[in-house]
Design a protein around this motif. Structure first.
Motif, PDB file in Angstrom:
ATOM      1  N   ALA A  82       0.833  -1.203   0.000  1.00 45.36           N
ATOM      2  CA  ALA A  82       0.000   0.000   0.000  1.00 45.36           C
ATOM      3  C   ALA A  82       0.869   1.255   0.000  1.00 45.36           C
ATOM      4  O   ALA A  82       0.527   2.259  -0.643  1.00 45.36           O
ATOM      5  CB  ALA A  82      -0.937  -0.002   1.203  1.00 45.36           C
ATOM      6  N   GLU A  83       1.985   1.211   0.709  1.00 48.04           N
ATOM      7  CA  GLU A  83       2.910   2.345   0.709  1.00 48.04           C
ATOM      8  C   GLU A  83       3.488   2.554  -0.684  1.00 48.04           C
ATOM      9  O   GLU A  83       3.522   3.686  -1.195  1.00 48.04           O
ATOM     10  CB  GLU A  83       4.036   2.115   1.715  1.00 48.04           C
ATOM     11  N   ARG A  84       3.949   1.473  -1.317  1.00 40.21           N
ATOM     12  CA  ARG A  84       4.519   1.593  -2.661  1.00 40.21           C
ATOM     13  C   ARG A  84       3.493   2.147  -3.646  1.00 40.21           C
ATOM     14  O   ARG A  84       3.800   3.023  -4.463  1.00 40.21           O
ATOM     15  CB  ARG A  84       5.011   0.221  -3.143  1.00 40.21           C
ATOM     16  N   ALA A  85       2.257   1.655  -3.570  1.00 44.59           N
ATOM     17  CA  ALA A  85       1.210   2.120  -4.477  1.00 44.59           C
ATOM     18  C   ALA A  85       0.913   3.602  -4.254  1.00 44.59           C
ATOM     19  O   ALA A  85       0.685   4.354  -5.213  1.00 44.59           O
ATOM     20  CB  ALA A  85      -0.053   1.286  -4.288  1.00 44.59           C
ATOM     21  N   ALA A  86       0.913   4.037  -2.996  1.00 41.10           N
ATOM     22  CA  ALA A  86       0.658   5.448  -2.698  1.00 41.10           C
ATOM     23  C   ALA A  86       1.785   6.328  -3.236  1.00 41.10           C
ATOM     24  O   ALA A  86       1.533   7.412  -3.783  1.00 41.10           O
ATOM     25  CB  ALA A  86       0.500   5.648  -1.191  1.00 41.10           C
ATOM     26  N   PHE A  87       3.032   5.854  -3.092  1.00 34.93           N
ATOM     27  CA  PHE A  87       4.166   6.604  -3.638  1.00 34.93           C
ATOM     28  C   PHE A  87       4.001   6.770  -5.152  1.00 34.93           C
ATOM     29  O   PHE A  87       4.190   7.863  -5.699  1.00 34.93           O
ATOM     30  CB  PHE A  87       5.486   5.880  -3.361  1.00 34.93           C
ATOM     31  N   ALA A  88       3.663   5.678  -5.838  1.00 40.39           N
ATOM     32  CA  ALA A  88       3.518   5.712  -7.287  1.00 40.39           C
ATOM     33  C   ALA A  88       2.408   6.674  -7.706  1.00 40.39           C
ATOM     34  O   ALA A  88       2.551   7.436  -8.677  1.00 40.39           O
ATOM     35  CB  ALA A  88       3.227   4.306  -7.814  1.00 40.39           C
ATOM     36  N   GLU A  89       1.318   6.655  -6.969  1.00 39.19           N
ATOM     37  CA  GLU A  89       0.195   7.531  -7.309  1.00 39.19           C
ATOM     38  C   GLU A  89       0.552   8.996  -7.116  1.00 39.19           C
ATOM     39  O   GLU A  89       0.251   9.840  -7.967  1.00 39.19           O
ATOM     40  CB  GLU A  89      -1.012   7.155  -6.461  1.00 39.19           C
TER      41      GLU A  89
END
Length: 248
Positions: free
Chosen positions: A209-216
């Protein structure tokens, strides 16, 4: 009179050393008390490790013998260790300097309060709502951390780097001791501490979830290179500053 070994085990010192934190450091050290000094060493191992004894001494204004004494106590207690790949930061010729880093035991003493309760709650959540419930919880949790970070606009490299810095600051405020550093054609977001790492070992959805938030927020694909939950010394995410142009 206490022996040197007795003084070391009790955290006392035969003499006090000046603690001088370099400009820009966030280390909460204001005096020369032995306990404060050791806490500062631990903080550097956490935020900057793997780090050499020379660098620790330079940052804190300690002698080589003083640094070695603190490291010896921490290593004996299982809270620090010599890095297994000390040559990765070697510059120039000569024998590579020994590098030291905090261990899982040392990190655990910094605060994993309520890990058992959090793990039990997450398992119950999965039992009731399945994997989707865990993923939704993880997404909401990270959104609460970065809620004040604005997504990258036109994607210029300086904007991407600035947003990455804001993400690091938001995670630092949440207890992750995060920072960014330039690497090659991008930057890395480094989380030197993870207050939920013990839970994330069982629930990797928290890390994803952290990685996805960074990407977004950054408007590009980012890559997780390491995580504390997997036994690494930091959670590291690579962020390219420039997005390759599409070819027709």
């Amino acid at each position: 009179m206490k022996s040197e070994a007795a003084r070391r085990s009790s955290g006392e010192s035969a003499g006090h050393e000046p603690v001088q934190v370099s400009a820009g450091s966030s280390l909460p050290v204001t005096g020369a008390h032995e306990g404060h000094t050791r806490a500062a060493v631990v903080q550097l191992l956490l935020e900057e490790g793997p780090i050499s004894a020379t660098d620790i001494g330079a940052r804190l204004g300690l002698s080589a013998a003083g640094v070695r004494r603190h490291l010896d106590v921490l290593i004996e207690a299982g809270e620090a260790q010599e890095a297994s790949a000390a040559s990765w930061r070697q510059r120039g010729r000569g024998r590579p300097a020994k590098l030291f880093q905090i261990t899982a035991a040392g990190r655990g003493k910094l605060g994993h309060t309520y890990d058992d309760l959090a793990g039990a709650a997450m398992r119950q959540l999965r039992e009731i709502g399945g994997d989707a419930a865990i993923e939704d919880f993880a997404r909401r949790r990270v959104q609460s951390i970065v809620r004040e970070v604005e997504p990258v606009g036109d994607g210029e490299p300086e904007d991407v780097e600035s947003t990455a810095e804001e993400i690091a600051e938001a995670f630092t405020s949440a207890g992750f001791a995060a920072s960014i550093r330039p690497v090659g054609n991008g930057v890395q977001i480094c989380q030197h501490h993870c207050p939920v790492s013990h839970v994330a070992e069982e629930f990797p959805e928290l890390c994803e979830a952290e990685r996805a938030a960074f990407a977004e927020l950054l408007g590009r694909h980012v890559q997780r290179l390491a995580t504390i939950a997997n036994g690494d010394c930091a959670c590291t995410t690579h962020v390219p500053l420039a997005v390759p142009r599409k070819t027709s």
